[in-house]
Motif scaffolding. Structure first.
Motif, PDB file in Angstrom:
ATOM      1  N   GLU A 146     -22.991  50.656  96.515  1.00 26.91           N
ATOM      2  CA  GLU A 146     -21.719  51.044  95.927  1.00 26.91           C
ATOM      3  C   GLU A 146     -20.658  51.069  97.023  1.00 26.91           C
ATOM      4  N   VAL A 147     -19.644  50.220  96.908  1.00 27.43           N
ATOM      5  CA  VAL A 147     -18.633  50.127  97.957  1.00 27.43           C
ATOM      6  C   VAL A 147     -17.216  50.395  97.451  1.00 27.43           C
ATOM      7  N   SER A 148     -17.043  50.562  96.146  1.00 28.02           N
ATOM      8  CA  SER A 148     -15.687  50.673  95.598  1.00 28.02           C
ATOM      9  C   SER A 148     -15.070  52.046  95.807  1.00 28.02           C
ATOM     10  N   GLY A 149     -15.888  53.099  95.790  1.00 25.80           N
ATOM     11  CA  GLY A 149     -15.345  54.453  95.818  1.00 25.80           C
ATOM     12  C   GLY A 149     -14.795  54.887  94.472  1.00 25.80           C
ATOM     13  N   ASP A 150     -14.995  54.068  93.449  1.00 24.04           N
ATOM     14  CA  ASP A 150     -14.494  54.363  92.109  1.00 24.04           C
ATOM     15  C   ASP A 150     -15.674  54.785  91.243  1.00 24.04           C
ATOM     16  N   TYR A 151     -15.719  56.060  90.853  1.00 24.95           N
ATOM     17  CA  TYR A 151     -16.825  56.580  90.068  1.00 24.95           C
ATOM     18  C   TYR A 151     -16.352  57.035  88.679  1.00 24.95           C
ATOM     19  N   ASN A 152     -15.257  56.437  88.216  1.00 23.73           N
ATOM     20  CA  ASN A 152     -14.748  56.761  86.892  1.00 23.73           C
ATOM     21  C   ASN A 152     -15.631  56.151  85.815  1.00 23.73           C
ATOM     22  N   GLU A 153     -15.581  56.757  84.632  1.00 21.98           N
ATOM     23  CA  GLU A 153     -16.254  56.207  83.457  1.00 21.98           C
ATOM     24  C   GLU A 153     -15.258  55.330  82.713  1.00 21.98           C
ATOM     25  N   TYR A 154     -15.657  54.078  82.415  1.00 21.30           N
ATOM     26  CA  TYR A 154     -14.764  53.149  81.737  1.00 21.30           C
ATOM     27  C   TYR A 154     -15.280  52.849  80.332  1.00 21.30           C
ATOM     28  N   ASP A 155     -14.332  52.623  79.425  1.00 22.58           N
ATOM     29  CA  ASP A 155     -14.690  52.333  78.041  1.00 22.58           C
ATOM     30  C   ASP A 155     -15.385  50.984  77.910  1.00 22.58           C
ATOM     31  N   SER A 156     -14.985  50.039  78.758  1.00 19.53           N
ATOM     32  CA  SER A 156     -15.529  48.693  78.667  1.00 19.53           C
ATOM     33  C   SER A 156     -16.241  48.315  79.961  1.00 19.53           C
ATOM     34  N   VAL A 157     -17.518  47.940  79.861  1.00 14.87           N
ATOM     35  CA  VAL A 157     -18.299  47.459  81.001  1.00 14.87           C
ATOM     36  C   VAL A 157     -18.996  46.176  80.551  1.00 14.87           C
ATOM     37  N   THR A 158     -18.636  45.052  81.177  1.00 14.43           N
ATOM     38  CA  THR A 158     -19.205  43.766  80.790  1.00 14.43           C
ATOM     39  C   THR A 158     -19.794  43.062  82.000  1.00 14.43           C
ATOM     40  N   GLU A 159     -20.751  42.176  81.739  1.00 14.74           N
ATOM     41  CA  GLU A 159     -21.396  41.378  82.783  1.00 14.74           C
ATOM     42  C   GLU A 159     -21.030  39.912  82.596  1.00 14.74           C
ATOM     43  N   GLU A 160     -20.630  39.274  83.681  1.00 11.13           N
ATOM     44  CA  GLU A 160     -20.304  37.861  83.658  1.00 11.13           C
ATOM     45  C   GLU A 160     -21.172  37.152  84.710  1.00 11.13           C
ATOM     46  N   SER A 161     -21.731  35.986  84.343  1.00 10.31           N
ATOM     47  CA  SER A 161     -22.478  35.184  85.296  1.00 10.31           C
ATOM     48  C   SER A 161     -21.601  34.001  85.696  1.00 10.31           C
ATOM     49  N   ILE A 162     -21.157  34.003  86.963  1.00  7.16           N
ATOM     50  CA  ILE A 162     -20.228  32.985  87.444  1.00  7.16           C
ATOM     51  C   ILE A 162     -20.770  32.408  88.749  1.00  7.16           C
ATOM     52  N   GLY A 163     -21.090  31.126  88.729  1.00  3.70           N
ATOM     53  CA  GLY A 163     -21.584  30.467  89.938  1.00  3.70           C
ATOM     54  C   GLY A 163     -22.831  31.091  90.514  1.00  3.70           C
ATOM     55  N   GLY A 164     -23.702  31.589  89.645  1.00  8.29           N
ATOM     56  CA  GLY A 164     -24.936  32.211  90.107  1.00  8.29           C
ATOM     57  C   GLY A 164     -24.781  33.649  90.555  1.00  8.29           C
ATOM     58  N   ILE A 165     -23.597  34.219  90.408  1.00  5.87           N
ATOM     59  CA  ILE A 165     -23.343  35.616  90.775  1.00  5.87           C
ATOM     60  C   ILE A 165     -23.140  36.435  89.516  1.00  5.87           C
TER      61      ILE A 165
END
Length: 212
Positions: A146-165
């Motif tokens: 975890e490197v963002s320092g952002d621990y908020n809860e978000y209404d929308s959490v999605t996963e995207e597969s882009i270029g193998g990432i």
């Protein structure tokens, strides 16, 4: 100085402490001074100095960590960073953390200031706008760290597969406030306040990928 080194050699930074500091970076730019007017004045006099004493102890220990983080490396086994420090350029930041740090371009606002921070070995660049806008890019060693320092809860959490990432996008549905991913060696995060469109966030992700 020998006594100082002996004391600091016993100071350890737990993951919880690092999370609090990273989260503090995010909160610091959002906070505004608050007045104490209107608070109840009837308190026992001996209670009043307790918060101040606790704060002074924290500042002393944290200040010692910052001081040590700015000292020259003494050998190959020395930690690159054991505290929180700001630098005046990306080159200085890269020298402090020991790895390349990508940079963002073509942001959706005019950048009026940049802040380069080493937070316990995590590199962070804050791009600030004249109307309070802020976009942060963070990078740290580790798969899934975890490197963002952002621990908020978000209404929308999605996963995207882009270029193998596998890219994780978080926001309120209409805009994205946080993007997180790892390339197996480093973890990355882009934070935006206010949030960006999905297209803009993915564009910044792709820009970072071309520099990695």
């Amino acid at each position: 100085m020998d006594k100082y080194k002996e004391i600091m050699s016993r100071v350890s930074v737990t993951p919880e402490m690092r999370q609090r500091v990273l989260s503090g970076l995010e909160d610091h730019r959002k906070q505004t001074p608050q007045t104490s007017a209107g608070r109840p004045a009837r308190r026992r006099s001996w209670i009043r100095w307790v918060p101040a004493a606790a704060a002074a102890c924290f500042i002393l220990v944290f200040g010692l960590q910052i001081y040590q983080s700015r000292q020259p490396l003494t050998g190959p086994d020395t930690e690159v960073s054991q505290g929180l420090a700001e630098y005046s350029s990306v080159e200085e930041l890269e020298a402090a953390v020991g790895f390349d740090v990508p940079q963002l371009q073509d942001l959706p606002f005019e950048v009026t200031g940049q802040v380069y921070t080493d937070a316990f070995g995590i590199a962070r660049i804050d791009y600030q706008g004249g109307s309070g806008e802020n976009i942060s890019l963070s990078k740290g060693i580790g798969d899934g760290t975890e490197v963002s320092g952002d621990y908020n809860e978000y209404d929308s959490v999605t996963e995207e597969s882009i270029g193998g990432i596998e890219l994780t996008l978080k926001g309120d549905g209409s805009s994205m406030s946080l993007a997180q991913w790892t390339d197996g060696e480093y973890a990355y995060a882009i934070s935006a306040d206010p949030g960006l469109s999905r297209e803009n966030m993915i564009r910044l992700f792709s820009l970072v990928r071309t520099q990695s």
